[in-house]
Design an enzyme around this catalytic site. Sequence first.
Site, PDB file in Angstrom:
ATOM      1  N   GLY A  85      -0.951  -4.113   5.477  1.00  0.00           N
ATOM      2  CA  GLY A  85      -1.224  -2.952   4.618  1.00  0.00           C
ATOM      3  C   GLY A  85      -1.760  -1.784   5.423  1.00  0.00           C
ATOM      4  O   GLY A  85      -1.356  -0.630   5.222  1.00  0.00           O
ATOM      5  N   ALA A  86      -2.685  -2.062   6.351  1.00  0.00           N
ATOM      6  CA  ALA A  86      -3.246  -1.008   7.187  1.00  0.00           C
ATOM      7  C   ALA A  86      -2.180  -0.409   8.099  1.00  0.00           C
ATOM      8  O   ALA A  86      -2.135   0.816   8.303  1.00  0.00           O
ATOM      9  CB  ALA A  86      -4.401  -1.567   8.022  1.00  0.00           C
ATOM     10  N   GLY A 146      -3.135  -7.789   7.856  1.00  0.00           N
ATOM     11  CA  GLY A 146      -3.250  -6.467   8.459  1.00  0.00           C
ATOM     12  C   GLY A 146      -2.040  -5.571   8.248  1.00  0.00           C
ATOM     13  O   GLY A 146      -2.026  -4.436   8.744  1.00  0.00           O
ATOM     14  N   GLU A 194      -3.271   8.565  -6.070  1.00  0.00           N
ATOM     15  CA  GLU A 194      -3.232   8.506  -7.529  1.00  0.00           C
ATOM     16  C   GLU A 194      -3.977   7.282  -8.041  1.00  0.00           C
ATOM     17  O   GLU A 194      -3.583   6.150  -7.775  1.00  0.00           O
ATOM     18  CB  GLU A 194      -1.771   8.439  -8.006  1.00  0.00           C
ATOM     19  N   LEU A 229       2.088  -2.048  -1.919  1.00  0.00           N
ATOM     20  CA  LEU A 229       2.061  -3.486  -2.186  1.00  0.00           C
ATOM     21  C   LEU A 229       2.631  -4.244  -1.001  1.00  0.00           C
ATOM     22  O   LEU A 229       3.758  -3.992  -0.578  1.00  0.00           O
ATOM     23  CB  LEU A 229       2.878  -3.816  -3.447  1.00  0.00           C
ATOM     24  N   ILE A 230       1.834  -5.153  -0.477  1.00  0.00           N
ATOM     25  CA  ILE A 230       2.321  -6.128   0.491  1.00  0.00           C
ATOM     26  C   ILE A 230       2.590  -7.402  -0.298  1.00  0.00           C
ATOM     27  O   ILE A 230       1.722  -7.868  -1.050  1.00  0.00           O
ATOM     28  CB  ILE A 230       1.289  -6.381   1.611  1.00  0.00           C
ATOM     29  N   GLN A 265       0.195 -11.143   2.720  1.00  0.00           N
ATOM     30  CA  GLN A 265      -1.064 -10.427   2.562  1.00  0.00           C
ATOM     31  C   GLN A 265      -2.150 -10.980   3.491  1.00  0.00           C
ATOM     32  O   GLN A 265      -2.044 -12.091   3.996  1.00  0.00           O
ATOM     33  CB  GLN A 265      -1.525 -10.499   1.097  1.00  0.00           C
TER      34      GLN A 265
END
Length: 411
Positions: A242-243, A240, A265, A231-232, A237
Amino acid sequence: MNGLESLCSNPIERGNREKFVCEAEDAIFFRFCESETDLLSDSEDVFKPVYTHQVFGDNEVIFGYKGLKISIFYTVGSLKQYVRIQHSEMVPPNSTVEADNIHELIQSQTPAGFTTNYNDFVLDIEKDKAFRPAGEMIKSYTVDSRRYEIYHATFADPKFVDYHRRLQTFIIWYIDAASYIDDEDLSWSLYTLFEKVQEGGSIRYRSLGFLSCYNYYYYPNKKRPRISQILILPPYQKCGHGAKLLKAMYEHVCCDPLVHDITVEDPSVSFTRLRNFVDVLMCSELPSFQPDKLRGGFAKEMANDARDKFKITAIQAHKIYEILRLRATDLSNAEEYRAYRLEVKRRLNIPFQKEKKAMKKLQTFLNAKEYEAVLLSKSVENQHEFLEKSYRELELDYRKCIERISAHVDP
């Protein structure tokens, strides 16, 4: 029975229902605070929850208030919380039903607790200037002259346990059906992202997001990390981050010779797209994923290289192959494009082929009329329609990934 349910069952007061019912999403506001000024101003840097059912029930409504505003403030680094509730009117004290206890409902999902005292939170804001991330810094990067740092930590660190209990409160509002993880289980690995801010001669940190993974045993003497949550936080958000966080986790895990591969998961659609982007970005540098090799079809060499270099599973490696194969395909060449579509559709058709075998076994347990009914429900026309629809959706996702790769510039 909550206040809303009681009111609905009371014919005398049912007419007042709309007056004292509000959508939880409309009433809740989040905000990060770096100074007392952030508590006093009504600027636009607030953000809203995506999900509220885990706190306020499946109906996602709050009963008992009119003109309700729930402000949940966080210190920007340590994530200490202050909850402020305001309303213009409340259900009368002599009513046969009671208003929802908002503090109690939020507290039930806030393991680290929060304050409702303004002055106490002002002190928390001041103390937050001294906050420093727990764990080991494993990666740093700069975007537009702003420095970001990624840390790895486990629950063996008491300082990190306290911080994580505050950090994880965001998942209740932003990840559907999320649940808190056991912070006494040392098999968890956590990766946290921060912005390091230098103001004058001082330094402070802003919390931006996290990734959690669980280290499962893999026979006979290895382990298999499984990504659980990423989670960002909303204000950061679509930048970039998250990447960057996911790639840093890959790089850290790949240094461990005991890791077999990395799994995920129950991935959401948004995470699947993020994972595809990062995996394509990495695998596109491998010799086995170059255009001349891609045109020869998926090869075992690709699966081995993806696993050995980046701990990517064979199934995911095949998906990455399809994305890169599409990028290498001349779409103006009808024959070349058709060959690509047929190859992907053959893979998508595998479940139907398995189903046909199961149907033959089923025939021995059904009479002729029952078996005919089952066959009609699974007609070839329906399968073809489903297959074509699945392919179109998949190619659209692949094209978006390719566009993002083409636009990507690694700072």
